[in-house]
Structure formats: C-alpha cells, structure tokens
Design an enzyme around this catalytic site. Structure first.
Site, PDB file in Angstrom:
ATOM      1  CB  SER A  39      55.878  34.386  14.676  1.00  0.00           C
ATOM      2  OG  SER A  39      55.916  34.920  13.282  1.00  0.00           O
ATOM      3  CG  HIS A  78      58.397  39.111  13.097  1.00  0.00           C
ATOM      4  ND1 HIS A  78      59.520  38.537  13.691  1.00  0.00           N
ATOM      5  CD2 HIS A  78      57.648  37.873  12.960  1.00  0.00           C
ATOM      6  CE1 HIS A  78      59.547  37.218  14.157  1.00  0.00           C
ATOM      7  NE2 HIS A  78      58.054  36.585  13.655  1.00  0.00           N
ATOM      8  CG  ASP A 105      62.170  39.055  15.474  1.00  0.00           C
ATOM      9  OD1 ASP A 105      61.859  38.165  16.214  1.00  0.00           O
ATOM     10  OD2 ASP A 105      61.743  39.859  14.709  1.00  0.00           O
TER      11      ASP A 105
END
Length: 122
Positions: A39, A78, A105
């Site tokens: 990711s 992230h 998200d």
C-alpha cells in the site's frame, strides 16, 4: 558428524551476528515493524523494515507517514492526508492513505492508536 554440526552451528551464529549488525547499523531494534503490504509502494516497498519514533499527536503534520494499530493483530503504515480537529472538544484525528491506493482510508485514526512517525526504512 560432530564437525559438520559444529560447522553448521558456527555458520548459523555468524549469520545471526551479520543480521544483527546490519540492523543495528541502521539503528533498528526497538520500534521496528515489517511492511506487510504494497500500500505504500513505491515509497516503502513490501517487506521493508520500518523504524518509527514515538511522537505527540500535535507534532504530526499532513504528509507524515505513521504507524498505527488497526486492531489487536495488525498495524498499518500510511501517510497522513488530513488532520481533523473537533471544534467543540479540541479532539484530533487523522485521515490516512496508502501511497499506492489512491483513496483515503475509511476510518479516522485517533491518537490512542498511533504508535509513531516513520523515520526510516530498509
């Protein structure tokens, strides 16, 4: 047969010392997690060792990469895309996004779940 076992054991010890030396050379040890997904590619590759430092929530800014607990068994790495401050109670939360995902998200990240800000990876 004993010589082969002794030699194998010696090679194992040498390998472990080499791995530990490489990790210490990068300053790894405490506060290190392994990147378990793609990711954050290409910034942080799958399988990278990621070091983070503990920080106060007010020190974080948009663009910082954080490590946070998603649940008891999983941490996420992230980037902060947005910081939200509740005007009524002053509570802060963070909207995060993986570099490779293209979308934010769904769940905001609250300070109690943040382990720290990423400082380096290898």
């Amino acid at each position: 047969m004993k010589k082969i076992k002794s030699l194998s054991f010696l090679l194992l010890i040498i390998s472990l010392v080499g791995i530990l030396t490489a990790c210490n050379g990068m300053g790894l040890g405490k506060n290190v997690v392994k990147m378990q997904s793609g990711s954050m590619e290409p910034t942080i590759p799958l399988g990278a060792l990621v070091k983070y430092e503990e920080v106060e929530p007010d020190e974080l800014k948009v663009g910082d990469i954080i490590v946070y607990e998603f649940d008891e068994d999983m941490v996420v790495i992230h980037r902060i895309a947005e910081i939200i401050r509740d005007e009524d109670n002053g509570e802060i939360s963070f909207i995060t996004k993986g570099d490779a995902t293209g979308v934010c998200d769904e769940e905001p990240v609250y300070p109690s779940r943040i382990l720290g800000r990423v400082t380096k990876w290898k």
